[in-house]
Design an enzyme around this catalytic site. Structure first.
Site, PDB file in Angstrom:
ATOM      1  N   GLY A 154       0.800  -1.225   0.000  1.00  0.00           N
ATOM      2  CA  GLY A 154       0.000   0.000   0.000  1.00  0.00           C
ATOM      3  C   GLY A 154       0.829   1.269   0.000  1.00  0.00           C
ATOM      4  N   ILE A 180      13.877  -4.206  -0.523  1.00  0.00           N
ATOM      5  CA  ILE A 180      13.969  -2.800  -0.918  1.00  0.00           C
ATOM      6  C   ILE A 180      14.670  -2.045   0.201  1.00  0.00           C
ATOM      7  CG2 ILE A 180      12.715  -0.771  -1.710  1.00  0.00           C
ATOM      8  CD1 ILE A 180      12.379  -3.265  -3.473  1.00  0.00           C
ATOM      9  N   LYS A 229      20.278   5.394   2.965  1.00  0.00           N
ATOM     10  CA  LYS A 229      20.559   5.741   4.366  1.00  0.00           C
ATOM     11  C   LYS A 229      21.170   4.567   5.132  1.00  0.00           C
ATOM     12  CE  LYS A 229      16.975   9.279   4.430  1.00  0.00           C
ATOM     13  NZ  LYS A 229      16.796   9.239   2.952  1.00  0.00           N
ATOM     14  N   ASN A 264      15.897   8.909  -2.288  1.00  0.00           N
ATOM     15  CA  ASN A 264      14.552   9.441  -2.164  1.00  0.00           C
ATOM     16  C   ASN A 264      13.806   9.342  -3.495  1.00  0.00           C
ATOM     17  OD1 ASN A 264      14.706  10.967   0.630  1.00  0.00           O
ATOM     18  ND2 ASN A 264      16.598  11.398  -0.461  1.00  0.00           N
ATOM     19  N   VAL A 265      12.508   9.147  -3.405  1.00  0.00           N
ATOM     20  CA  VAL A 265      11.673   9.131  -4.597  1.00  0.00           C
ATOM     21  C   VAL A 265      10.682  10.289  -4.517  1.00  0.00           C
ATOM     22  CG1 VAL A 265      11.874   6.689  -5.155  1.00  0.00           C
ATOM     23  CG2 VAL A 265      10.160   7.427  -3.521  1.00  0.00           C
ATOM     24  N   VAL A 282       9.926  15.035   1.107  1.00  0.00           N
ATOM     25  CA  VAL A 282       9.967  16.485   1.275  1.00  0.00           C
ATOM     26  C   VAL A 282       9.101  17.224   0.257  1.00  0.00           C
ATOM     27  CG1 VAL A 282      11.977  16.836  -0.210  1.00  0.00           C
ATOM     28  CG2 VAL A 282      11.585  18.380   1.704  1.00  0.00           C
TER      29      VAL A 282
END
Length: 627
Positions: free
Chosen positions: A291, A407, A411, A449-450, A457
């Site tokens: 989800g 996945i 980080k 980040n995606v 952000v």
């Protein structure tokens, strides 16, 4: 009624062209004799006119001169006229030689009449189109909003033609980096200079809108132009890479507003469809965390490859409900199994895997919000991200799942926060299990980040701009890697199809982006100035570091056949890791945050917790006295 009107207009055009044939035929005689035509030649001209009209009438019909509309007359119509007139003139010459009329038809008439006919037929159509366009659009052109077109190639020229008929826009000029085109004109509009002069030209001409018309340019060129537009304070639209347009579809219908992806300039992903299809087609596939942002996009991408069944596993009832509604509607032919559950629930996992026997499991379930997981919730981050990974992986081994894909995140490299350390520990668990479970292949895919993911952000910035600001950034120098959700999901599938077991795949994240620049560009993208919506620096949050990394210091990478994927050689993992780790993960108490951070350094030696910023340091950042 419409068909009858079209036939009537076609017949009128046909009659007009035959009248033109008659007029230019007789006019050619007048020109030949420089005035009054001798009686016998005049009567000969009239007698010949009958069969000349029949010849040209046949040519006009044969070459389809009446399939087009005069109001849209263009070069193809002119070419058809030229062919019909040329062939008709040739037939007239042949007939005049064969029939030998008396008096003979002058050779100058045979040459001059088709030339006059071509000019008459072509010129009349051009004049009709010009008059019609002026009637329809001429009074509106001066009232439109001024706009610049960036790019003077084929796409730009086609846009110019459409803008000339637009009542909404008034073309102020074009810009192009090609020195050969600068100073030239396209359909009466001048190429004013290079695209780098956009800010100056826009101010001089009072232009607030531009259209980027360089669909074949590189991604880097698109990014540069989009950034120039945003920083020049103009509203930019872009004509994307051209696919075949449907009949009647204009270039303006393809134009869209530029977005954040244009500013970041990500290359399109090419997926080796055959490899991924062999992995997924007619298989049962399971996705945990289905989800979430990455999990749900993975489901969408997986369904493109024709699995026989997709198991979507997530703890959030609402997220699974939304995904279920979407995917059942889009992919009704695939059996979709929505499962609400916790990845730490071994009994449920055994039941689901035993019943459906998936061929591959994509483990995307994770707590990933750094500040939330750093304080108060640190133990939950460890339990979910490490113990959850272990239990899903062990269930996969017990039920002979062929592939397990974790996945992970950038980080996890030299982590400075609990979330990153927990994901690195999850990677280590998978590496250990790979050594003892040869039947199940474990692969890890690590990326940054995606755009648009939950808790990222970008949505936060958008909400702050919608409220009128300010936009909050933690530090002026903080940078992050970004990629789009579909791009990340496609590369995850590509990596999973290439794995042999035990690899850590690293996605090409491109160049890091300064978050402060991103915030300022986003403000301009929404049409505001920095005076209207300010950027405020709030100080680094718990667990944050200025720069993210994709590789640890002593890790190396090797190339893969795919340009955007590399394989990292990670640190060795102790053989007894899981035996020592499980008692700590399953203790019957909730350790404090400090205990969690202390114990994490035992399992992840490279983990170095950051010092939580003080209120004084945050205040100094806000006043601009810090870095």
């Amino acid at each position: 009624m419409t068909r009858f009107k079209a036939r009537r207009l076609s017949f009128a055009a046909f009659v007009f062209d035959l009248c033109a044939v008659a007029i230019v035929w007789l006019l050619a005689y007048v020109i030949r004799f420089n005035g009054p035509v001798p009686a016998d030649f005049w009567h000969g001209a009239l007698r010949a006119l009958g069969w000349v009209l029949l010849i040209y009438a046949g040519m006009f019909r044969g070459y389809g001169l009446y399939r087009g509309m005069w109001v849209f007359a263009s070069l193809p119509d002119l070419m058809r006229i030229a062919k019909a007139v040329a062939v008709g003139a040739l037939v007239v010459v042949i007939c005049s030689v064969l029939f030998q009329p008396v008096p003979v038809i002058p050779r100058s008439v045979l040459i001059l009449s088709p030339m006059l006919l071509f000019l008459t037929m072509g010129g009349s159509r051009a004049m009709y189109r010009a008059a019609k366009e002026f009637y329809l659009y001429g009074g509106l052109v001066a009232q439109g909003k001024p706009v610049l077109v960036l790019g003077a190639g084929t796409a730009g020229a086609n846009l110019v033609r459409e803008l000339k008929r637009s009542g909404e826009w008034r073309l102020a000029g074009l810009l192009d980096d090609d020195p050969v085109k600068q100073g030239r004109e396209i359909y009466g509009h001048r190429v004013l200079g290079p695209i780098s002069d956009l800010h100056t030209v826009a101010e001089e001409l009072k232009v607030e809108h531009v259209i980027i018309a360089v669909p074949s340019a590189s991604v880097e060129a698109h990014r540069r132009i989009a950034t120039l537009c945003v920083r020049a304070g103009v509203r930019a639209m872009v004509l994307p890479a051209l696919t075949s347009l449907t009949q009647g579809q204009g270039f303006m219908s393809r134009v869209r507003q530029i977005d954040l992806e244009d500013l970041l300039g990500r290359d399109p992903v090419t997926v080796d469809t055959a490899h991924v299809e062999r992995l997924l087609k007619n298989r049962v596939v399971m996705v945990t965390g289905a989800g979430g942002s990455i999990g749900s996009e993975l489901c969408r991408q997986i369904l493109r490859f024709g699995p026989v069944q997709l198991i979507a596993f997530d703890v959030s009832e609402f997220s699974i409900y939304r995904l279920n509604e979407e995917l059942r509607d889009k992919f009704p032919e695939v059996a979709f199994v929505p499962v609400i559950g916790d990845v730490k629930d071994s009994l449920l996992l055994d039941q689901v895997l035993g019943r459906h026997c998936p061929h591959i499991v994509f483990h995307a379930a994770a707590y990933k919000h750094v500040p939330l997981m750093e304080e108060i919730n640190s133990w939950q981050a460890i339990r979910n991200n490490v113990l959850g990974t272990y239990r899903v992986a062990r269930a996969a081994i017990r039920h002979d799942v062929a592939h397990f894909v974790l996945i992970s995140t950038d980080k996890a490299v030299n982590p400075t926060n609990v979330m990153g350390a927990s994901k690195r520990l999850a990677e280590m668990v998978c590496s250990t299990l790979q050594q003892s479970s040869p039947r199940t292949q474990f692969e890890t895919v690590r990326f940054g980040n995606v755009l648009g993911s939950a808790g990222s952000v970008i949505p936060k910035f958008q909400e702050q701009i919608a409220r009128g600001g300010p936009v909050t950034v933690t530090h002026p120098e903080i940078t992050r890697f970004f990629m789009t959700i579909p791009e990340a999901s496609q590369l995850v599938l590509q990596a999973s199809s290439m794995g042999q077991g035990g690899e850590i795949f690293i996605l090409d994240m491109g160049q890091p982006v300064r978050i402060a620049d991103l915030a300022q560009d986003l403000i301009r993208l929404y049409g505001f100035t920095e005076e209207q919506i300010k950027v405020v620096f709030t100080g680094l949050r718990p667990g944050e570091k200025l720069y993210e990394e994709l590789l640890a210091d002593d890790e190396t990478t090797t190339r893969t056949p795919h340009a955007k994927l590399r394989i990292a050689k990670a640190r060795e993992v102790p053989d007894n890791l899981i035996d020592d780790l499980l008692p700590w993960l399953m203790q019957h108490r909730v350790p404090s945050d400090d205990e969690v951070r202390r114990d994490l350094r035992r399992w992840v030696p490279e983990y170095q917790p950051t010092v939580t910023p003080t209120l004084q340091s945050v205040a100094s950042l806000r006043t601009g006295n810090a870095l």
